[in-house]
Design an enzyme around this catalytic site. Structure first.
Site, PDB file in Angstrom:
ATOM      1  N   CYS A  57       0.821  -1.222   0.000  1.00 37.77           N
ATOM      2  CA  CYS A  57       0.000   0.000   0.000  1.00 37.77           C
ATOM      3  C   CYS A  57       0.857   1.275   0.000  1.00 37.77           C
ATOM      4  CB  CYS A  57      -0.986  -0.058   1.165  1.00 37.77           C
ATOM      5  SG  CYS A  57      -2.395   1.045   0.913  1.00 37.77           S
TER       6      CYS A  57
ATOM      7  N   ARG B 266     -12.550   6.190  -1.274  1.00 39.54           N
ATOM      8  CA  ARG B 266     -11.350   5.369  -1.101  1.00 39.54           C
ATOM      9  C   ARG B 266     -11.647   3.946  -1.587  1.00 39.54           C
ATOM     10  NH1 ARG B 266      -7.537   7.387   2.283  1.00 39.54           N
ATOM     11  NH2 ARG B 266      -6.749   5.345   2.887  1.00 39.54           N
TER      12      ARG B 266
ATOM     13  N   HIS C  63      -3.131  -5.545   2.195  1.00 33.67           N
ATOM     14  CA  HIS C  63      -2.805  -5.672   3.622  1.00 33.67           C
ATOM     15  C   HIS C  63      -3.442  -6.969   4.106  1.00 33.67           C
ATOM     16  CE1 HIS C  63      -1.685  -1.417   4.301  1.00 33.67           C
ATOM     17  NE2 HIS C  63      -2.731  -1.066   3.612  1.00 33.67           N
TER      18      HIS C  63
END
Ligand code: GLN
Length: 246
Positions: free
Chosen positions: A94, A131, A193
Protein backbone atom coordinates in the site's frame (compact mmCIF):
# COMPACT_ATOMS: atom_id res chain seq x y z
CA UNK A 1 20.99 -21.48 5.72
CA UNK A 2 20.41 -18.12 7.35
CA UNK A 3 18.27 -15.25 6.09
CA UNK A 4 18.27 -11.62 7.18
CA UNK A 5 15.01 -9.73 6.95
CA UNK A 6 14.97 -5.94 7.03
CA UNK A 7 11.77 -4.46 8.45
CA UNK A 8 11.67 -0.95 7.05
CA UNK A 9 10.13 1.81 9.19
CA UNK A 10 8.21 -0.35 11.72
CA UNK A 11 7.45 2.88 13.58
CA UNK A 12 6.02 4.72 10.54
CA UNK A 13 4.78 2.26 7.95
CA UNK A 14 2.88 -0.50 9.65
CA UNK A 15 -0.92 -0.60 9.45
CA UNK A 16 -3.64 -3.25 9.02
CA UNK A 17 -1.37 -5.95 10.43
CA UNK A 18 1.47 -5.51 7.94
CA UNK A 19 3.82 -6.56 10.75
CA UNK A 20 2.33 -10.04 10.33
CA UNK A 21 4.31 -10.37 7.10
CA UNK A 22 7.54 -10.18 9.07
CA UNK A 23 6.35 -12.76 11.59
CA UNK A 24 5.06 -15.04 8.84
CA UNK A 25 8.42 -15.14 7.03
CA UNK A 26 10.25 -15.57 10.33
CA UNK A 27 8.10 -18.56 11.33
CA UNK A 28 8.13 -20.21 7.92
CA UNK A 29 11.93 -20.11 8.08
CA UNK A 30 12.13 -21.34 11.67
CA UNK A 31 9.74 -24.24 10.96
CA UNK A 32 12.22 -25.36 8.30
CA UNK A 33 15.31 -24.92 10.43
CA UNK A 34 16.41 -21.81 8.52
CA UNK A 35 17.93 -19.26 10.91
CA UNK A 36 16.44 -15.76 10.69
CA UNK A 37 17.59 -12.35 11.81
CA UNK A 38 15.04 -9.54 11.71
CA UNK A 39 16.50 -6.07 11.67
CA UNK A 40 14.37 -2.95 12.15
CA UNK A 41 15.43 -0.20 9.75
CA UNK A 42 14.25 3.13 11.07
CA UNK A 43 14.88 6.69 9.83
CA UNK A 44 18.56 7.33 9.12
CA UNK A 45 19.63 3.68 9.35
CA UNK A 46 21.77 2.39 6.49
CA UNK A 47 22.95 -1.09 5.54
CA UNK A 48 25.35 -2.72 3.10
CA UNK A 49 24.08 -4.08 -0.25
CA UNK A 50 24.64 -7.72 0.74
CA UNK A 51 23.37 -7.42 4.31
CA UNK A 52 19.67 -8.16 3.82
CA UNK A 53 17.91 -10.94 1.93
CA UNK A 54 14.35 -9.65 2.17
CA UNK A 55 13.13 -6.10 2.83
CA UNK A 56 9.54 -5.45 3.91
CA UNK A 57 7.87 -2.05 3.82
CA UNK A 58 4.29 -1.75 5.06
CA UNK A 59 1.56 0.82 4.55
CA UNK A 60 1.04 4.09 6.36
CA UNK A 61 -1.04 7.22 6.58
CA UNK A 62 -0.02 10.11 4.33
CA UNK A 63 1.79 11.93 7.17
CA UNK A 64 3.98 8.97 8.08
CA UNK A 65 4.44 8.22 4.40
CA UNK A 66 5.85 11.73 3.92
CA UNK A 67 8.47 11.11 6.63
CA UNK A 68 9.38 7.79 5.01
CA UNK A 69 9.63 9.43 1.57
CA UNK A 70 11.97 12.10 2.94
CA UNK A 71 14.19 9.48 4.54
CA UNK A 72 14.21 7.35 1.38
CA UNK A 73 15.58 10.32 -0.54
CA UNK A 74 18.61 10.21 1.76
CA UNK A 75 21.03 7.42 2.68
CA UNK A 76 18.39 4.80 3.61
CA UNK A 77 16.99 4.98 0.07
CA UNK A 78 20.47 4.40 -1.37
CA UNK A 79 20.83 1.37 0.91
CA UNK A 80 17.50 -0.06 -0.31
CA UNK A 81 18.41 0.46 -3.97
CA UNK A 82 21.85 -1.07 -3.35
CA UNK A 83 20.31 -4.14 -1.71
CA UNK A 84 17.86 -4.60 -4.60
CA UNK A 85 20.69 -4.29 -7.13
CA UNK A 86 22.58 -6.94 -5.17
CA UNK A 87 19.59 -9.31 -5.43
CA UNK A 88 17.54 -8.74 -2.28
CA UNK A 89 13.78 -9.34 -2.41
CA UNK A 90 11.69 -6.23 -1.67
CA UNK A 91 7.97 -6.20 -0.84
CA UNK A 92 6.05 -2.94 -0.41
CA UNK A 93 2.45 -2.84 0.77
CA UNK A 94 0.00 0.00 0.00
CA UNK A 95 1.71 3.24 1.13
CA UNK A 96 4.99 1.31 0.98
CA UNK A 97 4.10 0.10 -2.54
CA UNK A 98 3.35 3.67 -3.59
CA UNK A 99 6.86 4.67 -2.46
CA UNK A 100 8.43 2.03 -4.73
CA UNK A 101 7.21 4.06 -7.73
CA UNK A 102 8.42 7.46 -8.88
CA UNK A 103 6.05 9.52 -6.74
CA UNK A 104 2.85 9.71 -4.71
CA UNK A 105 0.89 12.96 -5.06
CA UNK A 106 -1.22 13.15 -1.94
CA UNK A 107 -4.69 14.61 -1.45
CA UNK A 108 -3.23 18.11 -0.84
CA UNK A 109 -1.23 17.93 -4.07
CA UNK A 110 2.07 17.45 -2.24
CA UNK A 111 4.50 15.26 -4.14
CA UNK A 112 6.18 12.51 -2.13
CA UNK A 113 9.21 11.25 -4.03
CA UNK A 114 9.48 7.46 -4.27
CA UNK A 115 12.40 5.09 -4.81
CA UNK A 116 11.78 4.82 -8.54
CA UNK A 117 12.23 1.05 -8.51
CA UNK A 118 8.91 0.37 -10.22
CA UNK A 119 7.56 2.22 -13.28
CA UNK A 120 4.46 3.75 -11.74
CA UNK A 121 3.04 6.90 -10.22
CA UNK A 122 0.27 7.27 -7.65
CA UNK A 123 -2.17 10.16 -7.39
CA UNK A 124 -4.76 10.79 -4.70
CA UNK A 125 -7.86 12.21 -6.46
CA UNK A 126 -8.84 14.26 -3.38
CA UNK A 127 -11.20 13.60 -0.53
CA UNK A 128 -14.32 13.89 -2.71
CA UNK A 129 -13.43 10.58 -4.37
CA UNK A 130 -14.24 7.32 -2.61
CA UNK A 131 -11.35 5.37 -1.10
CA UNK A 132 -10.80 1.81 -2.24
CA UNK A 133 -11.74 -0.08 0.91
CA UNK A 134 -12.55 -3.73 1.45
CA UNK A 135 -11.57 -7.30 0.86
CA UNK A 136 -9.76 -7.99 -2.36
CA UNK A 137 -8.86 -11.08 -4.39
CA UNK A 138 -6.27 -11.12 -7.14
CA UNK A 139 -5.42 -13.67 -9.82
CA UNK A 140 -1.68 -14.29 -9.41
CA UNK A 141 0.29 -16.78 -11.50
CA UNK A 142 -2.60 -19.20 -11.79
CA UNK A 143 -3.46 -18.93 -8.09
CA UNK A 144 -5.26 -16.35 -6.00
CA UNK A 145 -4.02 -13.79 -3.50
CA UNK A 146 -6.42 -12.51 -0.84
CA UNK A 147 -6.14 -9.41 1.30
CA UNK A 148 -7.67 -6.19 2.50
CA UNK A 149 -7.19 -2.82 0.82
CA UNK A 150 -7.72 0.71 2.07
CA UNK A 151 -6.23 3.46 -0.04
CA UNK A 152 -7.16 6.81 -1.49
CA UNK A 153 -4.25 6.89 -3.93
CA UNK A 154 -4.70 5.50 -7.45
CA UNK A 155 -1.63 3.88 -8.94
CA UNK A 156 -1.00 4.23 -12.66
CA UNK A 157 1.55 1.80 -14.08
CA UNK A 158 3.91 3.12 -16.77
CA UNK A 159 4.70 1.31 -20.04
CA UNK A 160 7.38 -0.94 -18.52
CA UNK A 161 5.43 -1.91 -15.38
CA UNK A 162 4.17 -5.47 -15.14
CA UNK A 163 1.16 -5.91 -12.84
CA UNK A 164 1.48 -8.41 -10.01
CA UNK A 165 -1.94 -9.78 -10.91
CA UNK A 166 -5.48 -9.04 -12.09
CA UNK A 167 -8.27 -8.00 -9.78
CA UNK A 168 -11.00 -10.62 -9.26
CA UNK A 169 -12.85 -8.52 -6.68
CA UNK A 170 -11.88 -5.14 -5.25
CA UNK A 171 -10.17 -1.96 -6.47
CA UNK A 172 -6.51 -2.81 -7.01
CA UNK A 173 -4.15 -0.26 -8.52
CA UNK A 174 -6.69 2.33 -9.59
CA UNK A 175 -10.17 0.76 -9.65
CA UNK A 176 -10.16 1.26 -13.43
CA UNK A 177 -7.84 -1.01 -15.38
CA UNK A 178 -8.19 -4.28 -13.44
CA UNK A 179 -4.51 -4.44 -12.54
CA UNK A 180 -3.20 -5.02 -9.03
CA UNK A 181 0.27 -4.35 -7.78
CA UNK A 182 3.45 -4.44 -9.75
CA UNK A 183 6.52 -6.63 -10.02
CA UNK A 184 9.96 -6.16 -11.52
CA UNK A 185 12.44 -8.94 -10.98
CA UNK A 186 12.58 -9.24 -7.15
CA UNK A 187 10.69 -6.05 -6.35
CA UNK A 188 7.02 -6.58 -5.48
CA UNK A 189 4.38 -3.98 -4.69
CA UNK A 190 0.75 -4.59 -3.80
CA UNK A 191 -2.22 -2.97 -2.09
CA UNK A 192 -2.99 -6.14 -0.14
CA UNK A 193 -2.80 -5.67 3.62
CA UNK A 194 -4.29 -8.18 5.88
CA UNK A 195 -1.66 -9.42 6.69
CA UNK A 196 -0.88 -10.56 3.18
CA UNK A 197 1.61 -13.38 3.71
CA UNK A 198 0.05 -15.50 6.52
CA UNK A 199 -3.04 -16.28 4.44
CA UNK A 200 -1.17 -16.52 1.14
CA UNK A 201 1.46 -19.16 1.93
CA UNK A 202 2.20 -19.74 -1.77
CA UNK A 203 3.23 -16.10 -2.15
CA UNK A 204 5.20 -16.15 1.12
CA UNK A 205 7.15 -19.17 -0.16
CA UNK A 206 7.63 -17.52 -3.55
CA UNK A 207 9.49 -14.68 -1.78
CA UNK A 208 11.42 -17.06 0.47
CA UNK A 209 12.29 -19.26 -2.51
CA UNK A 210 13.88 -16.32 -4.31
CA UNK A 211 15.84 -15.41 -1.18
CA UNK A 212 17.23 -18.90 -0.44
CA UNK A 213 18.05 -19.53 -4.10
CA UNK A 214 20.21 -16.40 -4.08
CA UNK A 215 22.18 -17.73 -1.09
CA UNK A 216 22.43 -21.31 -2.33
CA UNK A 217 21.60 -22.33 -5.89
CA UNK A 218 19.18 -25.27 -6.00
CA UNK A 219 18.12 -24.94 -2.33
CA UNK A 220 14.61 -26.40 -2.00
CA UNK A 221 12.18 -25.13 0.62
CA UNK A 222 10.82 -27.97 2.71
CA UNK A 223 7.01 -28.23 2.33
CA UNK A 224 4.99 -27.18 5.41
CA UNK A 225 1.58 -28.18 6.70
CA UNK A 226 -0.39 -25.11 5.62
CA UNK A 227 -3.87 -26.37 6.51
CA UNK A 228 -4.57 -23.41 8.83
CA UNK A 229 -3.16 -20.93 6.31
CA UNK A 230 -5.33 -22.26 3.47
CA UNK A 231 -8.39 -22.29 5.74
CA UNK A 232 -7.77 -18.58 6.39
CA UNK A 233 -7.31 -18.04 2.65
CA UNK A 234 -10.60 -19.78 1.86
CA UNK A 235 -12.40 -17.82 4.58
CA UNK A 236 -11.15 -14.56 3.07
CA UNK A 237 -12.30 -15.67 -0.39
CA UNK A 238 -15.69 -16.71 0.98
CA UNK A 239 -16.21 -13.14 2.21
CA UNK A 240 -16.06 -12.15 -1.47
CA UNK A 241 -18.36 -14.97 -2.55
CA UNK A 242 -15.50 -16.76 -4.34
CA UNK A 243 -15.03 -20.47 -3.79
CA UNK A 244 -11.48 -21.83 -4.13
CA UNK A 245 -10.91 -23.48 -7.47
CA UNK A 246 -13.37 -21.29 -9.36
N1 GLN B 1 -1.78 6.98 2.22
C1 GLN B 1 -2.00 6.12 1.16
C2 GLN B 1 -3.38 6.21 0.53
O1 GLN B 1 -4.38 6.46 1.19
C3 GLN B 1 -1.69 4.71 1.64
C4 GLN B 1 -2.63 4.18 2.68
C5 GLN B 1 -2.24 2.83 3.19
O2 GLN B 1 -1.05 2.47 3.25
N2 GLN B 1 -3.19 2.04 3.65
O3 GLN B 1 -3.50 6.03 -0.66
Amino acid sequence: MKLKIGYLYPDLMNIYADRGNVECLRRRCEWRGIAVDVRAITVGVTFAPDELDIILLGGGQDRQQRAASEDLQAATGDSVRGAVEAGAVLLGICGGYQLLGSAYIDADGTELIGLGLLDLETRHPGFVAARCIGNIAVDWEGGILVGFENHGGRTYPGPTAAPLGRVLAGGGNNAEDGTEGSVLDRVFGTYLHGSLLPKNPHFADHLLGLAVERREAGYELEPLDDAAEWAAHRAALALLGIRQGE
